[in-house]
Write an enzyme that holds these catalytic residues in place. Sequence first.
Site, PDB file in Angstrom:
ATOM      1  N   VAL A  15      33.018  48.665  42.651  1.00 28.43           N
ATOM      2  CA  VAL A  15      31.731  49.328  42.880  1.00 28.43           C
ATOM      3  C   VAL A  15      31.918  50.832  43.051  1.00 28.43           C
ATOM      4  CG1 VAL A  15      29.679  49.394  44.320  1.00 28.43           C
ATOM      5  CG2 VAL A  15      30.838  47.223  43.930  1.00 28.43           C
ATOM      6  N   SER A  45      38.630  43.109  47.571  1.00 28.17           N
ATOM      7  CA  SER A  45      38.308  41.884  46.821  1.00 28.17           C
ATOM      8  C   SER A  45      38.516  42.062  45.321  1.00 28.17           C
ATOM      9  CB  SER A  45      36.856  41.484  47.076  1.00 28.17           C
ATOM     10  OG  SER A  45      36.593  41.418  48.452  1.00 28.17           O
ATOM     11  N   HIS A 225      36.968  32.230  50.282  1.00 28.02           N
ATOM     12  CA  HIS A 225      36.678  31.505  49.050  1.00 28.02           C
ATOM     13  C   HIS A 225      38.009  31.176  48.393  1.00 28.02           C
ATOM     14  CE1 HIS A 225      35.098  30.479  45.187  1.00 28.02           C
ATOM     15  NE2 HIS A 225      35.501  31.584  44.608  1.00 28.02           N
ATOM     16  N   TYR A 256      34.890  26.421  39.352  1.00 32.52           N
ATOM     17  CA  TYR A 256      34.964  27.173  38.097  1.00 32.52           C
ATOM     18  C   TYR A 256      36.422  27.307  37.699  1.00 32.52           C
ATOM     19  CZ  TYR A 256      36.031  31.149  41.145  1.00 32.52           C
ATOM     20  OH  TYR A 256      36.592  31.978  42.080  1.00 32.52           O
ATOM     21  N   VAL A 363      32.025  41.465  40.888  1.00 32.10           N
ATOM     22  CA  VAL A 363      32.552  42.206  39.734  1.00 32.10           C
ATOM     23  C   VAL A 363      31.534  42.130  38.587  1.00 32.10           C
ATOM     24  CG1 VAL A 363      34.339  42.175  37.955  1.00 32.10           C
ATOM     25  CG2 VAL A 363      34.968  41.841  40.358  1.00 32.10           C
ATOM     26  N   TYR A 568      -7.869  49.695  46.683  1.00 30.91           N
ATOM     27  CA  TYR A 568      -6.669  49.047  46.166  1.00 30.91           C
ATOM     28  C   TYR A 568      -6.011  50.026  45.203  1.00 30.91           C
ATOM     29  CZ  TYR A 568      -3.721  46.087  43.272  1.00 30.91           C
ATOM     30  OH  TYR A 568      -2.649  45.561  42.583  1.00 30.91           O
ATOM     31  N   ASP A 581       1.995  47.756  45.152  1.00 38.37           N
ATOM     32  CA  ASP A 581       0.538  47.898  45.160  1.00 38.37           C
ATOM     33  C   ASP A 581       0.087  47.744  46.605  1.00 38.37           C
ATOM     34  OD1 ASP A 581       1.033  45.190  45.380  1.00 38.37           O
ATOM     35  OD2 ASP A 581      -0.709  44.591  44.199  1.00 38.37           O
TER      36      ASP A 581
HETATM   37  P1  FAD Z   1      36.348  45.884  47.226  1.00 39.71           P
HETATM   38  O1  FAD Z   1      37.016  45.618  45.966  1.00 39.71           O
HETATM   39  O2  FAD Z   1      36.789  45.075  48.402  1.00 39.71           O
HETATM   40  O3  FAD Z   1      36.499  47.394  47.545  1.00 39.71           O
HETATM   41  C1  FAD Z   1      36.199  47.930  48.819  1.00 39.71           C
HETATM   42  C2  FAD Z   1      37.222  48.966  49.133  1.00 39.71           C
HETATM   43  O4  FAD Z   1      36.875  49.623  50.343  1.00 39.71           O
HETATM   44  C3  FAD Z   1      38.590  48.372  49.341  1.00 39.71           C
HETATM   45  O5  FAD Z   1      39.443  48.864  48.344  1.00 39.71           O
HETATM   46  C4  FAD Z   1      38.977  48.821  50.724  1.00 39.71           C
HETATM   47  O6  FAD Z   1      40.353  49.145  50.819  1.00 39.71           O
HETATM   48  C5  FAD Z   1      38.075  50.014  50.951  1.00 39.71           C
HETATM   49  N1  FAD Z   1      37.857  50.275  52.379  1.00 39.71           N
HETATM   50  C6  FAD Z   1      37.407  49.400  53.298  1.00 39.71           C
HETATM   51  N2  FAD Z   1      37.347  49.989  54.510  1.00 39.71           N
HETATM   52  C7  FAD Z   1      37.749  51.255  54.350  1.00 39.71           C
HETATM   53  C8  FAD Z   1      37.925  52.346  55.229  1.00 39.71           C
HETATM   54  N3  FAD Z   1      37.664  52.255  56.551  1.00 39.71           N
HETATM   55  N4  FAD Z   1      38.393  53.512  54.734  1.00 39.71           N
HETATM   56  C9  FAD Z   1      38.677  53.636  53.406  1.00 39.71           C
HETATM   57  N5  FAD Z   1      38.546  52.630  52.536  1.00 39.71           N
HETATM   58  C10 FAD Z   1      38.085  51.442  52.995  1.00 39.71           C
HETATM   59  N6  FAD Z   1      33.293  38.237  41.367  1.00 39.71           N
HETATM   60  C11 FAD Z   1      32.978  38.063  40.064  1.00 39.71           C
HETATM   61  O7  FAD Z   1      32.080  38.714  39.559  1.00 39.71           O
HETATM   62  N7  FAD Z   1      33.627  37.168  39.299  1.00 39.71           N
HETATM   63  C12 FAD Z   1      34.632  36.390  39.800  1.00 39.71           C
HETATM   64  O8  FAD Z   1      35.212  35.580  39.100  1.00 39.71           O
HETATM   65  C13 FAD Z   1      34.955  36.524  41.166  1.00 39.71           C
HETATM   66  N8  FAD Z   1      35.893  35.743  41.720  1.00 39.71           N
HETATM   67  C14 FAD Z   1      36.220  35.901  43.024  1.00 39.71           C
HETATM   68  C15 FAD Z   1      37.226  35.112  43.560  1.00 39.71           C
HETATM   69  C16 FAD Z   1      37.599  35.272  44.877  1.00 39.71           C
HETATM   70  C17 FAD Z   1      38.691  34.426  45.434  1.00 39.71           C
HETATM   71  C18 FAD Z   1      36.946  36.221  45.674  1.00 39.71           C
HETATM   72  C19 FAD Z   1      37.334  36.405  47.093  1.00 39.71           C
HETATM   73  C20 FAD Z   1      35.945  37.005  45.152  1.00 39.71           C
HETATM   74  C21 FAD Z   1      35.564  36.850  43.825  1.00 39.71           C
HETATM   75  N9  FAD Z   1      34.559  37.634  43.254  1.00 39.71           N
HETATM   76  C22 FAD Z   1      34.248  37.489  41.931  1.00 39.71           C
HETATM   77  C23 FAD Z   1      33.830  38.621  44.053  1.00 39.71           C
HETATM   78  C24 FAD Z   1      34.385  40.012  43.823  1.00 39.71           C
HETATM   79  O9  FAD Z   1      35.763  39.985  43.898  1.00 39.71           O
HETATM   80  C25 FAD Z   1      33.856  41.011  44.837  1.00 39.71           C
HETATM   81  O10 FAD Z   1      32.525  40.761  45.106  1.00 39.71           O
HETATM   82  C26 FAD Z   1      34.019  42.440  44.347  1.00 39.71           C
HETATM   83  O11 FAD Z   1      35.336  42.650  43.932  1.00 39.71           O
HETATM   84  C27 FAD Z   1      33.676  43.439  45.435  1.00 39.71           C
HETATM   85  O12 FAD Z   1      33.918  44.737  44.973  1.00 39.71           O
HETATM   86  P2  FAD Z   1      33.764  45.993  45.948  1.00 39.71           P
HETATM   87  O13 FAD Z   1      34.138  47.188  45.186  1.00 39.71           O
HETATM   88  O14 FAD Z   1      32.427  45.928  46.580  1.00 39.71           O
HETATM   89  O15 FAD Z   1      34.766  45.694  47.143  1.00 39.71           O
END
Ligand code: FAD
Length: 853
Positions: A15, A45, A225, A256, A363, A568, A581
């Site tokens: 993200v 994640s 998960h 899956y 993702v 309205y 609205d």
């Molecule tokens: P993250 O990738 O977690 O990034 C957040 C970042 O913030 C991290 O790098 C962290 O280090 C940083 N951060 C946190 N706190 C601080 C701080 N205090 N200071 C500085 N940095 C900090 N999604 C799919 O779409 N398809 C899939 O097949 C899928 N499979 C999954 C399987 C598993 C087992 C899991 C657990 C999740 C899966 N997901 C999947 C979900 C997906 O992985 C996540 O929803 C997505 O990667 C989240 O992205 P993000 O960038 O929000 O978070």
Amino acid sequence: MKSHAQLVIIGAGIVGCSAAYHLARLGRRDVLVIDQGPLFETGGSTSHAPGLVFQTNASQTLCHMAQYAARLYGELSLDGLPCFHPVGSLEVATTPERLADLHRRAGWGRAWGLEPEVISAAEARSRLPLLDEPQLLGALAVPGDGIAKAVRACEAMARAAQGLGVAFEGRVRVTGFETAGGRVSAVLTDRGRVACEQVLLCAGIWGPRVARLAGVSVPLTPCQHQYVRTAALPALAGDSREVAHPILRHQERALYARQIGDCYGVGSYQHEPLLVRPEALRDTFSPSAPSAAGWQAMPSVMPFTPEHFAGPWEDIAALMPALRGAEITAAMNGMFSFTPDGNPVVGESPELPGFWLAEAVWVTHGGGVGKAAAELLAAGECEWDMRDCDVARFEPHAHSRRYVHARGWSQYDEVYDIIHPLQQMERPRPLRTSPFYIRQQALGAVFFEGRGWERPQWYEANAEGTTLNAERQLAEALAVAERAASQPPQPLSLGAASRDKALSVRRGWSALNWSPVAAAEHLVARERVALFDMTSLPRLEVSGPGALALLQRLTTSELDRPAGSVVYTCMCGPAGGVRSDITVTRLAEELFQVAVNGPSDLAWMRAHLPPGSRVQIRDITLGTCCVGVWGPRARDLAQSLAEDDLSNEALPYFRARRTFFGEVPCLVQRVSYVGELGYEVYADAAYGLRLWDLLWDAGRPLGIIAAGRAAFECMRLEKGYRLWGTDMHSEHTPYEAGLGFTVRLDKGEFIGREALAHARERGPRRRLCCLALDDPATIVMGREPVWAAGRVVGYVTSATYGVSVQKSFAYAWLPSELAAPGERVEIEYFGQRYVASVAREPLFDPRGERLRG
Ligand code: FAD
């Protein structure tokens, strides 16, 4: 590291990287992205996500974001390596219910622009030879789905952003924030202070913890998960392709799977939800947890719990016998985020200006959410309607730990369930009740939940004996009303045969979470008078010097009218789309009551207060109540209680006045969302019970009943009244939505005026149309694709069987050239197509005589 950046992005997962990439492309250069982990396998994640991208979604916005993400990842590469494998997907069905649901999902896909197909078991096996064909009844295949190489995509986007001037720093942990003048002004880290004007929090599961350092709430819970990887499968020996098989979902078993070269990866939602408190999360990699995939060391991974995987492993091996006996070489309980409604949280926090969020994102949607966040930051608006993702959409209780936990638990638990559109959440309930609640309970109200409110959907007291046949049910409903009345009710004007039809027409899916009693209530409300509890309708009080000017700027209509006027109108964004609205009642020179659609409207209004403004915007929903008194006898009833004249001359349509009903001080508004003569009667909540009892007792001689939201919904559709968020949203202009009558381009400056002037000149390219189905016994539910000349041309928003008009009909978006009455189209419902024609609307009382009587 820089000590100043205009914008600091926290988190370099999918993200944060996507947001940085899109901001850079929009010309924002002074951006710093920091992450506590090493770049770009940060330990979040994204670092371990298997990357399956299934684009189909009930939400149009999330589906569009996924489509965009798949395209974006497909265009990216890193050192010549692809970031996306568009191998397609299969969602298999092993029960007839699931097969039917796959047809429904295919309908969503088509409605939102995908090209899915439901294929046979044999065809599914030919695409994925590891499947055990005899178990299958069919599968949903979506060609553009595939596998994102998420970390690769992060780095590719980061490199592009760096090339445009964005800075990235790994191993920097945020430890706090500073604010100045009510805005965020600096990010504090373990490597120093970074002064900034804006922050975008993309910290995934750590979001709530980091945001709390700034006093901001992020309603999500981290969830564990399970995901495992097998050793090489003999069945795949010799296959050198990185990924060739379509990705697989086996929703019956909450599983899956995906191919990884000659191995397989399997994920499971089967175990009970394992939620984790944000405070319990680790920040750094652990040195002492080796695993084949390196997962265990990551701070977003918990130890694998094998006891939860025995069942899933059996189930996947049954579906894919080639996996039976395979060794599991890596396994984890990874963590990611679940919000109370399962959707992302995106936008500027209403709690702290300058503090933006892009949280709880898969993702699958990361590419799209990053784009949306960037556009919102840069221009205040984005390509997609954000109602499903808006940070401000949550009611106050949705920020409590207990609520987030309970709803996050359910969201995880139900992730692959077949959910009926009217299926009710079980807990936590009841949360909010109107003052009429105990009377409603006594009448056997069947409560549905909406934004925390218990709202009667229908009343069993209006039926008595639901096992009776339809005709007798209506007779019973009337008898109940009759017994309650001291004189016999007026006879219904509809004949017995049509009543019977109206009551019995729903079957199957459309009859779930519905009752014929709702049809009986509808008929009684059209013939006599009914009380509708409207307390849950969100309302604000806007007051103080500048209140009129603020509302004029926010809305499309002329609001400078005499006190007592009700208008309205639409609130549009800069691009002219309908953000909401609203109904504005002028109570005094600078005092307005405004009926809105929810907390997002309050946030939007507050965000547009000019600096130093003395305007007060107060949510008065909880302190007040509202009852709709609607039906041909509504005036007789209201006048018998009111101290003032409620005649048509004294209180015409769309006027309001204060009066007393008995002892109760009321605000009476001559409006009706069901298309009948009548009033919305507002009072302080403490008077609510007395108000209800007065109306009920005075209504007995008139044959009064209480009616629920099922009747309400059907009645509003017969009148063609649009429901914001369902029938139209910020991607539609008022002209397209049939609300052009609210736009007064000549009233002076207002948000969206310029865009609307262009839109009017250009003419609508699409329109919201009323479609009458040829077969009155086919009732659709909303979100179905509409076909014409062999292609999908639009989609259904709302639909019902109109009890008074005796038609099955739907509202749908169509291209303007197909919007003329009489045009023939087809609505796809569970894989079948049903013929419908565009009808002149509204279907009921087109001249509005009943309202104005
Ligand atoms: P993250 O990738 O977690 O990034 C957040 C970042 O913030 C991290 O790098 C962290 O280090 C940083 N951060 C946190 N706190 C601080 C701080 N205090 N200071 C500085 N940095 C900090 N999604 C799919 O779409 N398809 C899939 O097949 C899928 N499979 C999954 C399987 C598993 C087992 C899991 C657990 C999740 C899966 N997901 C999947 C979900 C997906 O992985 C996540 O929803 C997505 O990667 C989240 O992205 P993000 O960038 O929000 O978070």
